[in-house]
Enzyme design. Structure first.
Site, PDB file in Angstrom:
ATOM      1  N   TYR A   1      36.251  53.862  42.740  1.00 40.37           N
ATOM      2  CA  TYR A   1      36.441  52.532  42.148  1.00 40.37           C
ATOM      3  C   TYR A   1      35.343  52.221  41.141  1.00 40.37           C
ATOM      4  O   TYR A   1      35.610  51.836  39.996  1.00 40.37           O
ATOM      5  CB  TYR A   1      36.457  51.462  43.243  1.00 40.37           C
ATOM      6  CG  TYR A   1      36.179  50.072  42.708  1.00 40.37           C
ATOM      7  CD1 TYR A   1      37.042  49.476  41.798  1.00 40.37           C
ATOM      8  CD2 TYR A   1      35.044  49.357  43.114  1.00 40.37           C
ATOM      9  CE1 TYR A   1      36.776  48.203  41.295  1.00 40.37           C
ATOM     10  CE2 TYR A   1      34.779  48.097  42.621  1.00 40.37           C
ATOM     11  CZ  TYR A   1      35.648  47.519  41.714  1.00 40.37           C
ATOM     12  OH  TYR A   1      35.384  46.262  41.213  1.00 40.37           O
TER      13      TYR A   1
ATOM     14  N   LYS B   1      35.559  51.622  36.983  1.00 39.76           N
ATOM     15  CA  LYS B   1      35.101  50.418  36.302  1.00 39.76           C
ATOM     16  C   LYS B   1      34.015  50.736  35.282  1.00 39.76           C
ATOM     17  O   LYS B   1      33.969  50.132  34.209  1.00 39.76           O
ATOM     18  CB  LYS B   1      34.589  49.392  37.320  1.00 39.76           C
ATOM     19  CG  LYS B   1      35.678  48.753  38.154  1.00 39.76           C
ATOM     20  CD  LYS B   1      36.696  47.980  37.314  1.00 39.76           C
ATOM     21  CE  LYS B   1      36.108  46.719  36.736  1.00 39.76           C
ATOM     22  NZ  LYS B   1      37.140  45.929  35.993  1.00 39.76           N
TER      23      LYS B   1
ATOM     24  N   THR C   1      31.975  44.762  37.471  1.00 40.65           N
ATOM     25  CA  THR C   1      31.339  44.662  38.787  1.00 40.65           C
ATOM     26  C   THR C   1      29.918  45.206  38.770  1.00 40.65           C
ATOM     27  O   THR C   1      29.579  46.069  37.943  1.00 40.65           O
ATOM     28  CB  THR C   1      32.171  45.457  39.820  1.00 40.65           C
ATOM     29  OG1 THR C   1      31.470  45.530  41.059  1.00 40.65           O
ATOM     30  CG2 THR C   1      32.423  46.885  39.350  1.00 40.65           C
ATOM     31  N   ASP C   2      29.116  44.760  39.720  1.00 45.81           N
ATOM     32  CA  ASP C   2      27.767  45.318  39.859  1.00 45.81           C
ATOM     33  C   ASP C   2      27.789  46.729  40.427  1.00 45.81           C
ATOM     34  O   ASP C   2      26.783  47.448  40.362  1.00 45.81           O
ATOM     35  CB  ASP C   2      26.886  44.420  40.733  1.00 45.81           C
ATOM     36  CG  ASP C   2      27.444  44.152  42.127  1.00 45.81           C
ATOM     37  OD1 ASP C   2      28.539  44.663  42.457  1.00 45.81           O
ATOM     38  OD2 ASP C   2      26.789  43.416  42.903  1.00 45.81           O
ATOM     39  N   GLU C   3      28.931  47.162  40.965  1.00 48.32           N
ATOM     40  CA  GLU C   3      28.992  48.493  41.578  1.00 48.32           C
ATOM     41  C   GLU C   3      28.830  49.620  40.559  1.00 48.32           C
ATOM     42  O   GLU C   3      28.540  50.756  40.947  1.00 48.32           O
ATOM     43  CB  GLU C   3      30.288  48.649  42.368  1.00 48.32           C
ATOM     44  CG  GLU C   3      30.353  47.716  43.552  1.00 48.32           C
ATOM     45  CD  GLU C   3      31.462  48.062  44.533  1.00 48.32           C
ATOM     46  OE1 GLU C   3      31.700  49.266  44.768  1.00 48.32           O
ATOM     47  OE2 GLU C   3      32.089  47.123  45.055  1.00 48.32           O
TER      48      GLU C   3
END
Length: 360
Positions: free
Chosen positions: A167, A171, A141-143
């Site tokens: 989260y 990741k 993810t870009d997060e």
């Protein structure tokens, strides 16, 4: 990469993105030798109904299990002659990670570690062309990159990690593990970091399906804070095309960012959905669906803006999104309107009145 038909293990294939990717693999691999094995734990967001249309395909195999079960994964890899692993399996909702971080570490970190261990053992035992062609593709993810101010340039593959939620931290840890297995053991890995996905079969705690389903029922449309959090919206089918390209042609050990080239604030996106619903499913009282918008207290640590620079993917693999935000959003609204039975099953039977999330 060798382009021969390849048996593929997809983890988390009953989820939103995973199920769309399984469907694409089967559509793109019409030869009987290409088998798709879907390993899914069937937690709250995993829904076998997402793949009901391919359940009878002889090339599709479903296995109920956990990526953290190293012995099970090892048997699957061996028995099905797996030539590629595509790892979607993850706990992915930020609100849930804030409420209960431990399950995110268990699945996203330890689960990925054990999946890597099983893949490494399988790959080590392979020989010749099969070993040369093997791939492990990790979906992220870009997060992991943190947040951007309004004027910051978009995230690139070189942007330092700065996760701001449990989260995102889990990741980021899994991304680092995948990288380490490439550099330490030589495992042929690839990683993609995507922006916010939308499209068919998305679990209704996410912003777009939540907005559509609440609006159809005349319920409030909750928006965190001022609603000006900006996301780069990526249609899931464009994402799946990108994943397939990276799996087939990506350079080993590399990371590829996948973005929709559609930056839009949450509030604006919700208003666009409301406008589409006004035209397709007007309210009985004649009022606009946007009248249902309700601002609520912001999420703790809510990232202000995400944006993806996907020029590496475009330059190296020739990918571009085929959906504009307008066309993709219209198709998404139409899909949910045409699949009310699916929506009812997942919201009533599987979600069982749990608190729905609010935004991306």
């Amino acid at each position: 990469m060798n382009t021969r038909p390849m048996n593929t293990l997809v983890t988390g294939g009953c989820g939103f993105i995973g199920s769309n990717f399984v469907r694409r693999l089967l559509a793109d691999a019409p030869m009987a030798a290409s088998r798709v094995v879907n390993l899914d734990k069937l937690t709250y967001a995993g829904n076998p109904a997402n793949l009901a249309d391919v359940a009878g395909d002889g090339r599709y195999v479903f296995v109920h299990g956990d990526i953290g079960d190293e012995a099970l994964v090892g048997r699957i890899l061996s028995e099905h002659g797996i030539g590629a692993v595509v790892n979607f399996a993850a706990e992915s909702h930020v609100d849930r990670s804030i409420d209960s971080p431990e399950s995110f570490v268990q699945t996203n970190v330890l689960g990925t570690l054990r999946l890597l261990n099983a893949a490494r053992s399988h790959w080590t035992a392979m020989a010749g062309a099969a070993r040369e062609a093997f791939r492990f593709l990790h979906i992220s993810t870009d997060e992991v990159y943190g947040t951007l101010s309004p004027d910051d340039p978009a995230f690139t593959e070189e942007t330092p990690f700065a996760p701001n939620s449990p989260y995102a931290a889990s990741k980021a840890a899994s991304d680092h593990l995948v990288r380490s297995y490439r550099h330490t053991y030589g495992l042929p890995t690839l990683t993609t970091n995507c922006s916010n996905n939308y499209g068919p079969y998305q679990f209704p705690e996410k912003l777009f399906p939540l907005t559509i389903l609440n609006a159809l029922e005349g319920k409030p449309l909750p928006i965190y804070g001022d609603g000006k959090q900006v996301r780069d919206w990526l249609h899931v089918e464009d994402h799946c095309r990108a994943i397939a390209l990276v799996l087939e042609h990506g350079r080993l050990g590399e990371t590829y960012n996948v973005g929709g080239l559609n930056q839009c604030a949450n509030l604006e996106a919700v208003r666009l959905i409301c406008s589409l619903l006004d035209a397709r499913a007007p309210r009985e009282d004649g009022r606009a669906h946007a009248d249902l918008i309700e601002f609520v207290a912001d999420r703790p640590g809510h990232d202000r803006r995400y944006a993806i620079d996907c020029s590496k993917l475009q330059r190296e693999l020739g990918w571009r999104p085929s959906e504009s935000f307008e066309t993709g959003l219209a198709k998404t609204v139409d899909w949910y309107l045409s699949n009310r039975a699916w929506c009812g099953e997942i919201t009533v039977k599987r979600y069982a009145r749990e608190r729905l999330g609010r935004t991306a």
